[in-house]
Motif scaffolding. Structure first.
Motif, PDB file in Angstrom:
ATOM      1  N   ARG A  20       0.924  -1.288   0.140  1.00 11.79           N
ATOM      2  CA  ARG A  20       0.042  -0.106   0.061  1.00 11.79           C
ATOM      3  C   ARG A  20       0.899   1.373  -0.194  1.00 11.79           C
ATOM      4  O   ARG A  20       0.623   2.047  -0.667  1.00 11.79           O
ATOM      5  CB  ARG A  20      -0.838   0.119   1.169  1.00 11.79           C
ATOM      6  N   LEU A  21       1.910   1.216   0.818  1.00 13.27           N
ATOM      7  CA  LEU A  21       2.906   2.433   0.976  1.00 13.27           C
ATOM      8  C   LEU A  21       3.558   2.538  -0.575  1.00 13.27           C
ATOM      9  O   LEU A  21       3.425   3.750  -0.979  1.00 13.27           O
ATOM     10  CB  LEU A  21       3.722   2.165   1.907  1.00 13.27           C
ATOM     11  N   ALA A  22       3.819   1.476  -1.223  1.00  7.43           N
ATOM     12  CA  ALA A  22       4.484   1.867  -2.548  1.00  7.43           C
ATOM     13  C   ALA A  22       3.489   2.429  -3.554  1.00  7.43           C
ATOM     14  O   ALA A  22       3.892   3.134  -4.343  1.00  7.43           O
ATOM     15  CB  ALA A  22       5.026   0.316  -2.905  1.00  7.43           C
ATOM     16  N   ALA A  23       2.325   1.888  -3.343  1.00  2.00           N
ATOM     17  CA  ALA A  23       1.241   2.346  -4.163  1.00  2.00           C
ATOM     18  C   ALA A  23       0.827   3.763  -3.857  1.00  2.00           C
ATOM     19  O   ALA A  23       0.903   4.616  -5.000  1.00  2.00           O
ATOM     20  CB  ALA A  23      -0.044   1.668  -4.321  1.00  2.00           C
ATOM     21  N   LEU A  24       0.990   4.170  -2.821  1.00  8.02           N
ATOM     22  CA  LEU A  24       0.477   5.414  -2.267  1.00  8.02           C
ATOM     23  C   LEU A  24       1.674   6.483  -2.875  1.00  8.02           C
ATOM     24  O   LEU A  24       1.375   7.639  -3.280  1.00  8.02           O
ATOM     25  CB  LEU A  24       0.340   5.640  -0.954  1.00  8.02           C
ATOM     26  N   MET A  25       3.065   5.982  -2.631  1.00  4.28           N
ATOM     27  CA  MET A  25       3.973   6.780  -3.179  1.00  4.28           C
ATOM     28  C   MET A  25       4.108   7.165  -4.337  1.00  4.28           C
ATOM     29  O   MET A  25       4.383   8.152  -4.795  1.00  4.28           O
ATOM     30  CB  MET A  25       5.348   6.041  -2.563  1.00  4.28           C
ATOM     31  N   GLU A  26       3.666   6.097  -5.330  1.00  3.46           N
ATOM     32  CA  GLU A  26       3.716   6.281  -6.688  1.00  3.46           C
ATOM     33  C   GLU A  26       2.541   7.517  -6.986  1.00  3.46           C
ATOM     34  O   GLU A  26       2.899   8.233  -8.017  1.00  3.46           O
ATOM     35  CB  GLU A  26       3.404   5.090  -7.365  1.00  3.46           C
TER      36      GLU A  26
END
Ligand SMILES: [Zn+2]
Length: 132
Positions: A20-26
């Motif tokens: 989720r963190l990776a998706a949000l960062m993107e």
């Protein structure tokens, strides 16, 4: 009562949070790239390097309306990962009791157990953006 999460459950939830963190960062990175602010473009370059440490705090200073919602969630996810490192993940911040595994599976960033959350929403819902 102690934390009821098994090691496997914790690992699985950490995986969910990291994804989720990776998706949000993107998402945030894309928002930053769209911004006219030079600092935003600079930050966009850094998003990938910073890892999961307080990226949201850096971006929040820019006050970009588009990213606000993502940032709030990003902060929640970062905080959850931090609690995992500190060993307080899955423990209700209000009563100190364990948060139900089912609840964490549905809301991996949950900070309160179900009864405390219900109480919290009852007492805070009228205030709109109650800062926590
Ligand atoms: Zn509680």
């Amino acid at each position: 009562m102690t934390n009821l999460l098994s090691k496997e459950e914790k690992t699985a939830l950490e995986g969910v949070l990291r994804q989720r963190l990776a998706a949000l960062m993107e998402e945030v990175r894309q928002d930053l790239l769209k911004s006219d602010d030079d600092r935003a473009a600079m930050l966009a370059d850094r998003v990938r390097d910073v890892g999961d440490e307080s990226m949201a705090d850096l971006i929040v200073d820019l006050d970009l309306a588009d990213t606000d919602r993502d940032l709030q969630e990003l902060k929640d996810v970062e905080a959850a990962l931090m609690r995992m490192r500190l060993g307080t993940y899955g423990i209700c911040m209000h009563c100190g009791g364990p948060i139900q595994v089912e609840r964490l599976a549905a809301y991996p960033t949950a900070k309160r157990c179900q009864p405390c959350q219900a109480m919290h929403e009852k007492t805070h819902v009228q205030q709109g953006h109650a800062s926590l």
